[in-house]
Design an enzyme around this catalytic site. Structure first.
Site, mmCIF file in Angstrom:
data_model
loop_
_atom_site.group_PDB
_atom_site.id
_atom_site.type_symbol
_atom_site.label_atom_id
_atom_site.label_comp_id
_atom_site.label_asym_id
_atom_site.label_seq_id
_atom_site.Cartn_x
_atom_site.Cartn_y
_atom_site.Cartn_z
ATOM 1 N N TYR A 146 54.893 -2.806 9.963
ATOM 2 C CA TYR A 146 54.416 -3.890 10.818
ATOM 3 C C TYR A 146 55.051 -3.807 12.202
ATOM 4 O O TYR A 146 54.353 -3.801 13.219
ATOM 5 C CB TYR A 146 54.742 -5.235 10.163
ATOM 6 C CG TYR A 146 54.193 -6.435 10.890
ATOM 7 C CD1 TYR A 146 52.823 -6.715 10.885
ATOM 8 C CD2 TYR A 146 55.031 -7.315 11.566
ATOM 9 C CE1 TYR A 146 52.317 -7.829 11.539
ATOM 10 C CE2 TYR A 146 54.534 -8.430 12.213
ATOM 11 C CZ TYR A 146 53.178 -8.681 12.198
ATOM 12 O OH TYR A 146 52.685 -9.785 12.859
ATOM 13 N N ASP A 147 56.398 -3.712 12.238
ATOM 14 C CA ASP A 147 57.112 -3.684 13.524
ATOM 15 C C ASP A 147 56.631 -2.537 14.406
ATOM 16 O O ASP A 147 56.240 -2.727 15.558
ATOM 17 C CB ASP A 147 58.619 -3.521 13.301
ATOM 18 C CG ASP A 147 59.227 -4.638 12.477
ATOM 19 O OD1 ASP A 147 58.487 -5.557 12.086
ATOM 20 O OD2 ASP A 147 60.436 -4.592 12.222
#
Length: 312
Positions: A146-147
């Site tokens: 995600y990051d």
């Protein structure tokens, strides 16, 4: 003035469904796109009879051929439980999805806003976080899908802006809460409220002194619309969040008071790479968008608790 045709990817999700309502209430047309990986059909029921609302079931990791004036790219699982369930698909959604939507914006000459995230700052070494801070992210950790996916999406947005003059907007979303949150998304507000309403133990990860800042959903959606309405040379990124900081223990105690629950607090190990503190500096949004949150935490929690009572 003629109405705009607005594409909202992830439109059946928590933020997307509120944005659909905001755009429809303004008199514009909404093309809502979602594959229901985390979005919910029930969120779209209030709009289904509107002549200005259209729904397409579609995965943004595949190209989409439509005609639109504006694009809000919100498609992506946003809670750790959901985005870690299928991390490869999370990366496809964030990166390939962004590329597909940018290609669509390039062809249609539409404005496009990327729903980025405070997670691009990782476990920050600078506090509060300004848009110039480059972050402290573990590229191989459990949260990296995600990051790093969102970081890559921002890169794509600015490369399309520089190389193809696509009219981009980038919003970095800090913790947001409110009605339409998924009861099992694992986020702290929904976790605490659901546990309190069920009389279960309140699960706090770490020692409870780690901090977050919570922005009510209506304030965030107002920020989205203000950002989209800016001139083409205003690209962002803009931090959008509430700068009022609170510890997890304080949040739990507030929710216990508002629900009248007798639940007890229990402490569990902190998950890998979970940030110890997170607070946005929103000076840039105040100056550039004339935006700041208006809804106090107590009032927003009341509305959110009332919503979860209808679900449970």
């Amino acid at each position: 003035m003629s109405s705009k045709r607005v594409l909202i990817t992830g439109g059946a999700g928590f933020l997307g469904s509120h944005l659909c309502k905001k755009i429809l209430d303004a008199g514009d047309e909404v093309l809502c796109v979602d594959n229901f990986s985390t979005g919910r059909r029930a969120h779209l029921v209030p709009f289904q009879d509107s002549p200005n609302f259209e729904f397409v079931r579609h995965d943004v990791s595949f190209p989409l051929h439509v005609e639109v004036d504006e694009i809000y790219n919100l498609a992506c699982p946003a809670s750790p439980i959901h985005y870690q369930t299928d991390p490869v698909q999370t990366i496809k959604t964030t990166v390939i999805g962004a590329m597909n939507m940018l290609g669509l914006a390039k062809r249609t000459e539409a404005k496009i806003m990327q729903a980025s995230t405070s997670e691009i700052y990782g476990d920050p070494l600078v506090h509060p976080q300004t848009e110039t801070y480059l972050g402290n992210v573990n590229p191989i950790g459990l949260r990296a899908c995600y990051d790093e996916g969102k970081r890559c999406a921002e890169t794509l947005f600015f490369d399309y802006y520089r190389q193809h003059q696509v009219k981009i907007k980038v919003a970095r979303i800090f913790n947001t809460y409110g009605p339409h949150m998924h009861p099992d998304d694992g986020r702290v507000v929904s976790n605490f409220i659901v546990q309190a309403l069920r009389g279960e133990q309140i699960t706090i990860y770490g020692n409870g002194n780690q901090t977050r800042c919570f922005c009510y959903v209506s304030d965030l959606i107002d920020g989205f619309v203000r950002l989209m309405s800016t001139n083409v040379d205003v690209t962002g990124p803009f931090n959008l969040g509430n700068p009022v900081e609170i510890t997890m223990i304080e949040l739990a105690e507030n929710i216990l008071k508002l629900t009248g629950s007798k639940s007890k607090l229990v402490f569990m190990p902190l998950p890998q790479d979970d940030p110890k503190q997170r607070r946005p500096n929103i000076d840039k949004a105040r100056d550039g968008l004339d935006w700041e949150p208006k809804v106090p935490l107590r009032e927003g929690l009341k509305e959110t608790i009332a919503y979860f009572k209808t679900l449970l």
